[in-house]
Design a protein around this motif. Structure first.
Motif, PDB file in Angstrom:
ATOM      1  N   GLN A   1       0.814  -1.228   0.000  1.00  0.00           N
ATOM      2  CA  GLN A   1       0.000   0.000   0.000  1.00  0.00           C
ATOM      3  C   GLN A   1       0.841   1.267   0.000  1.00  0.00           C
ATOM      4  OE1 GLN A   1       0.377  -1.930   2.797  1.00  0.00           O
ATOM      5  NE2 GLN A   1      -0.317  -0.876   4.627  1.00  0.00           N
ATOM      6  N   TYR A   2       2.125   1.156   0.330  1.00  0.00           N
ATOM      7  CA  TYR A   2       3.006   2.321   0.280  1.00  0.00           C
ATOM      8  C   TYR A   2       3.838   2.336  -0.994  1.00  0.00           C
ATOM      9  CZ  TYR A   2       2.120   2.804   5.303  1.00  0.00           C
ATOM     10  OH  TYR A   2       1.545   2.975   6.528  1.00  0.00           O
TER      11      TYR A   2
ATOM     12  N   PRO B   1       1.441  11.222  24.372  1.00  0.00           N
ATOM     13  CA  PRO B   1       1.431  12.654  24.093  1.00  0.00           C
ATOM     14  C   PRO B   1       1.062  13.451  25.344  1.00  0.00           C
ATOM     15  CG  PRO B   1       0.098  11.448  22.488  1.00  0.00           C
ATOM     16  CD  PRO B   1       0.560  10.462  23.492  1.00  0.00           C
TER      17      PRO B   1
ATOM     18  N   ARG C   1      10.149   0.271  24.117  1.00  0.00           N
ATOM     19  CA  ARG C   1       9.207  -0.583  23.411  1.00  0.00           C
ATOM     20  C   ARG C   1       8.119   0.232  22.715  1.00  0.00           C
ATOM     21  NH1 ARG C   1       7.768  -3.789  20.383  1.00  0.00           N
ATOM     22  NH2 ARG C   1       5.939  -5.060  20.610  1.00  0.00           N
ATOM     23  N   LEU C   2       7.557   1.209  23.429  1.00  0.00           N
ATOM     24  CA  LEU C   2       6.383   1.918  22.913  1.00  0.00           C
ATOM     25  C   LEU C   2       6.683   3.405  22.772  1.00  0.00           C
ATOM     26  CD1 LEU C   2       3.440   0.354  24.941  1.00  0.00           C
ATOM     27  CD2 LEU C   2       3.938   0.052  22.538  1.00  0.00           C
ATOM     28  N   PRO C   3       5.909   4.101  21.943  1.00  0.00           N
ATOM     29  CA  PRO C   3       6.066   5.557  21.869  1.00  0.00           C
ATOM     30  C   PRO C   3       5.697   6.189  23.207  1.00  0.00           C
ATOM     31  CG  PRO C   3       4.590   4.739  20.145  1.00  0.00           C
ATOM     32  CD  PRO C   3       4.847   3.607  21.075  1.00  0.00           C
ATOM     33  N   THR C   4       6.135   7.430  23.414  1.00  0.00           N
ATOM     34  CA  THR C   4       5.722   8.125  24.631  1.00  0.00           C
ATOM     35  C   THR C   4       4.286   8.598  24.467  1.00  0.00           C
ATOM     36  OG1 THR C   4       6.777  10.057  23.699  1.00  0.00           O
ATOM     37  CG2 THR C   4       7.986   8.877  25.402  1.00  0.00           C
TER      38      THR C   4
ATOM     39  N   THR D   1       7.414   7.680  14.221  1.00  0.00           N
ATOM     40  CA  THR D   1       6.572   6.589  14.705  1.00  0.00           C
ATOM     41  C   THR D   1       7.360   5.503  15.420  1.00  0.00           C
ATOM     42  OG1 THR D   1       6.763   5.440  12.592  1.00  0.00           O
ATOM     43  CG2 THR D   1       4.899   6.915  12.859  1.00  0.00           C
ATOM     44  N   ARG D   2       8.652   5.347  15.163  1.00  0.00           N
ATOM     45  CA  ARG D   2       9.397   4.262  15.803  1.00  0.00           C
ATOM     46  C   ARG D   2      10.247   4.748  16.967  1.00  0.00           C
ATOM     47  NH1 ARG D   2       6.013   2.430  13.361  1.00  0.00           N
ATOM     48  NH2 ARG D   2       6.014   0.696  11.900  1.00  0.00           N
TER      49      ARG D   2
ATOM     50  N   ASP E   1      10.116 -11.936  12.080  1.00  0.00           N
ATOM     51  CA  ASP E   1       9.858 -13.300  11.625  1.00  0.00           C
ATOM     52  C   ASP E   1      11.032 -13.901  10.860  1.00  0.00           C
ATOM     53  OD1 ASP E   1       7.428 -13.063  12.745  1.00  0.00           O
ATOM     54  OD2 ASP E   1       6.305 -12.805  10.876  1.00  0.00           O
TER      55      ASP E   1
ATOM     56  N   ILE F   1       7.884  -9.306   7.967  1.00  0.00           N
ATOM     57  CA  ILE F   1       8.298  -8.657   9.210  1.00  0.00           C
ATOM     58  C   ILE F   1       9.706  -9.130   9.587  1.00  0.00           C
ATOM     59  CG2 ILE F   1       7.807  -8.633  11.676  1.00  0.00           C
ATOM     60  CD1 ILE F   1       4.870  -8.504  10.968  1.00  0.00           C
TER      61      ILE F   1
ATOM     62  N   PRO G   1       9.742  -6.384  15.548  1.00  0.00           N
ATOM     63  CA  PRO G   1       8.367  -6.880  15.450  1.00  0.00           C
ATOM     64  C   PRO G   1       7.424  -5.938  14.688  1.00  0.00           C
ATOM     65  CG  PRO G   1       9.189  -7.159  17.675  1.00  0.00           C
ATOM     66  CD  PRO G   1      10.193  -6.332  16.950  1.00  0.00           C
ATOM     67  N   GLN G   2       7.791  -4.687  14.511  1.00  0.00           N
ATOM     68  CA  GLN G   2       6.896  -3.818  13.740  1.00  0.00           C
ATOM     69  C   GLN G   2       7.610  -3.157  12.573  1.00  0.00           C
ATOM     70  OE1 GLN G   2       6.438  -3.724  17.135  1.00  0.00           O
ATOM     71  NE2 GLN G   2       8.166  -2.477  17.714  1.00  0.00           N
TER      72      GLN G   2
ATOM     73  N   LYS H   1      12.779  -2.763  17.188  1.00  0.00           N
ATOM     74  CA  LYS H   1      11.514  -2.569  16.480  1.00  0.00           C
ATOM     75  C   LYS H   1      11.303  -3.626  15.406  1.00  0.00           C
ATOM     76  CE  LYS H   1      10.448   1.212  18.731  1.00  0.00           C
ATOM     77  NZ  LYS H   1      11.637   1.215  19.591  1.00  0.00           N
TER      78      LYS H   1
END
Ligand code: SF4
Lengths: 245, 373
Positions: free
Chosen positions: B220-221, B318, B313-316, B306-307, B234, B231, B270-271, B268
């Motif tokens: 899609q991009y 907002p 592990r996760l974004p902060t 985004t990463r 994987d 991924i 895994p994503q 990152k």
């Protein structure tokens, strides 16, 4: 102090109701089943999900399969959770008036007023509870919020799942989501909503105990048995009101 | 120097690249494109027959990292074959010409090779303030891109900046930078994300174009599926440690020395989708996770925003600043609710004992009488 001596710290601080109560079958089986499944699964999903976020146990031996097992449990529990949620959703339309979706929507002035009264009760501005056979209006709205949160968890969870497996129907249903919201924000949402469940469980258990204590209507027992004990007049009024809806 | 008519095999022979090395290159390309081995012969035949198409390489808001990446590929065949497959008419970093002479070469390609040449774009295109933040030869990047890219048979966006704006577009994006497909929507663009892009993938896209006469299948991009379809997690060689629950907890600890999974160090993988683990870098020598550093997800959409944070592990969340994690906020919220509940419980108990309620009288006074109708 005289009052304190009169009623003491024990059970008998409030006189038994001096009017006839009736035993009403309020929570039907699907309501109780989905309630307890959701309860158990929220615990399992929170534990496994938190481990997947932050693996606080680091395996030392060479033969473990810890994360893979936890991930598997999380996924299986997630699908059972969806089943429990769908059962409850079905019962929104098929169940009795206390399980019906209308019981959760604040659409009547009466419900908004009841909500205000409950807020006043919780903030010690009122002493008496809003008596209700099913949920009070404030609880209804809270549950509605929790159902929304569950739906968010299900959608974000399935979206994350389609990143790894389930390419067919699930992929078709959810592959568009990461194009709109970044997958990391979906993950963040999936994680943060968990804490809303934590906060809710604390409040929910507490308020159930509190109301059960204050009203003496067998509220706590009712989620096991389905039966509540309510004043006869209240039940009659409830029947009239639900017919008017 | 417009396209000569002699074929690739002749050129390669002249350069001393024998057939064995050429076929090795073809099988690398076939494998990268995830084609079955029987396509090796087809790829080789197509490349041998190919008449060198013209290629121009445009550089806008970039660090030249993608050019460096392709020039530094030490595998001689990749670079040389790619260089020899195409007639490179314009590439600021490596061309000999300069000034008006160089710009004239670009002009000539756009005019004479219209619809036939390949444009490679490196770097983002600034849109703010009429694009003044990047000009080449007195023309803004936007003008050049709008002039060149729609006239090309295909435009390859090389690297994160050309794809989606990359680092230049990261918050707060002072120059209003965007990727090439956003700047020139009418161009046929294939995006090769990554910071930098992998030269093997660039070569594979070009080889696919020469072999089949079209660009490879994309997601899609508009990123080629052969490179961005799977991924990283994987395909990662540390995956067994992830599944077993063995994690690096600190840089240089025992797990790190043993090559355990970098999940807790903010990997990152895994994503992120990319073929980093299989194609690797520097002639397939290594890639970040193999070298002991977590994946940054550099081939993900707008990965700087985004990463990040790259080591969490996760974004902060907002509005909470950079030092508080989502977990801390969540546990804090839970603690506040628990505390409030305890206080409320004590207060209720005290209230009930100090001022007991009178017996309730039916019917409850707080419910409205039924409405009529
Ligand atoms: S190092 Fe990264 S990509 Fe590899 S298994 Fe661990 S989390 Fe996944």
């Amino acid at each position: 102090m005289a009052e304190l001596r009169k009623y003491g710290w024990g059970e008998a601080h409030r006189p038994e109701p001096a009017f006839p109560t009736v035993r009403v079958y309020v929570w039907e089986l699907p309501v109780r089943v989905s309630h307890w499944f959701i309860f158990l699964l929220v615990i399992v999903l929170s534990f496994t999900g938190y481990y997947m976020h932050n693996p606080f146990i680091v395996a030392q031996s060479g033969t473990t399969f810890l994360m893979a097992t936890i991930r598997f449990l999380h996924e299986v529990a997630g699908f059972v959770f969806i089943a429990a949620f769908l059962l409850r959703l079905y019962w929104f339309f098929m169940g009795n008036s206390w399980a019906n979706w209308r019981a959760f929507m604040p659409v009547h002035r009466r419900q908004w007023r009841g909500m205000g009264r409950m807020v006043a009760y919780y903030s010690f501005l009122r002493k008496d509870l809003v008596h209700q056979v099913g949920h009070n209006a404030l609880a209804g709205v809270t549950y509605l919020l929790m159902f929304t949160f569950m739906l968010i968890e299900i959608i974000t969870g399935l979206t994350l799942y389609t990143q790894v497996r389930g390419k067919w129907a699930l992929g078709w249903l959810f592959n568009w989501v990461p194009g709109v919201f970044d997958i990391q924000h979906i993950r963040l949402t999936h994680f943060c909503v968990m804490f809303a469940f934590f906060a809710f469980v604390i409040h929910h258990v507490y308020s159930a105990v509190l109301v059960s204590w204050e009203e003496r209507n067998g509220l706590i027992e009712s989620i096991f048995t389905g039966y509540k004990f309510v004043p006869k007049a209240e039940l009659e009024e409830d029947a009239v009101l639900s017919k008017a809806d | 120097m417009l396209p000569s008519n002699h074929s690739l095999s002749g050129v390669l022979q002249q350069k001393g690249i024998n057939r064995r090395r050429f076929l090795k290159f073809c099988s690398l390309m076939t494998a990268t494109l995830a084609l079955p081995p029987r396509y090796i012969a087809q790829v080789a035949a197509a490349l041998e027959k190919a008449r060198k198409p013209v290629l121009v390489w445009l550089q806008f808001q970039d660090c030249a990292g993608n050019s460096e990446s392709i020039l530094r590929s030490s595998h001689p065949t990749v670079l040389e074959v790619v260089l020899d497959l195409f007639s490179w008419e314009y590439h600021e970093l490596v061309m000999a010409g300069a000034g008006h002479q160089a710009e004239a070469a670009l002009e000539r390609v756009v005019r004479e090779e219209k619809g036939k040449f390949i444009a490679v774009v490196e770097g983002a295109v600034p849109l703010a303030d009429d694009g003044v933040y990047c000009t080449v030869g007195g023309r803004t990047a936007l003008e050049i891109a709008r002039h060149v890219c729609p006239n090309a048979a295909a435009t390859i966006a090389a690297g994160a900046c050309a794809w989606d704006g990359g680092l230049v577009r990261a918050h707060p994006n002072p120059t209003g930078a965007v990727g090439i497909s956003e700047a020139v929507p009418q161009a046929t663009v294939i995006n090769l994300g990554g910071c930098p892009q992998n030269p093997v993938n660039t070569a594979a896209v070009l080889v696919h174009y020469l072999t089949f006469g079209e660009l490879p299948a994309v997601d899609q991009y508009s990123r080629p599926l052969f490179a961005y379809g799977r991924i990283i997690h994987d395909q990662c060689e540390r995956r067994a440690h992830y599944d077993a629950g063995r994690y690096v907890q600190e840089w240089g600890d025992e797990g790190h020395r043993k090559g355990w999974c970098l999940y807790k160090m903010g990997c990152k993988g895994p994503q992120a989708t990319f073929n980093c683990p299989s194609v690797r870098w520097n002639d397939g020598t290594s890639w970040p996770v193999k070298a002991g550093h977590g994946c940054l997800g550099c081939a993900s959409h707008r990965f700087w925003d985004t990463r990040s944070p790259f080591y969490d592990r996760l974004p902060t969340v907002p509005g909470f600043g950079a030092d508080v994690t989502a977990g801390e906020i969540g546990l804090g919220l839970t603690a506040v609710v628990a505390g409030a509940t305890v206080v409320h419980g004590i207060a209720s108990a005290v209230r009930d004992r100090m001022r007991p309620m009178p017996p309730a009288v039916p019917p409850p006074a707080n419910n409205e009488p039924p409405r009529k109708g």
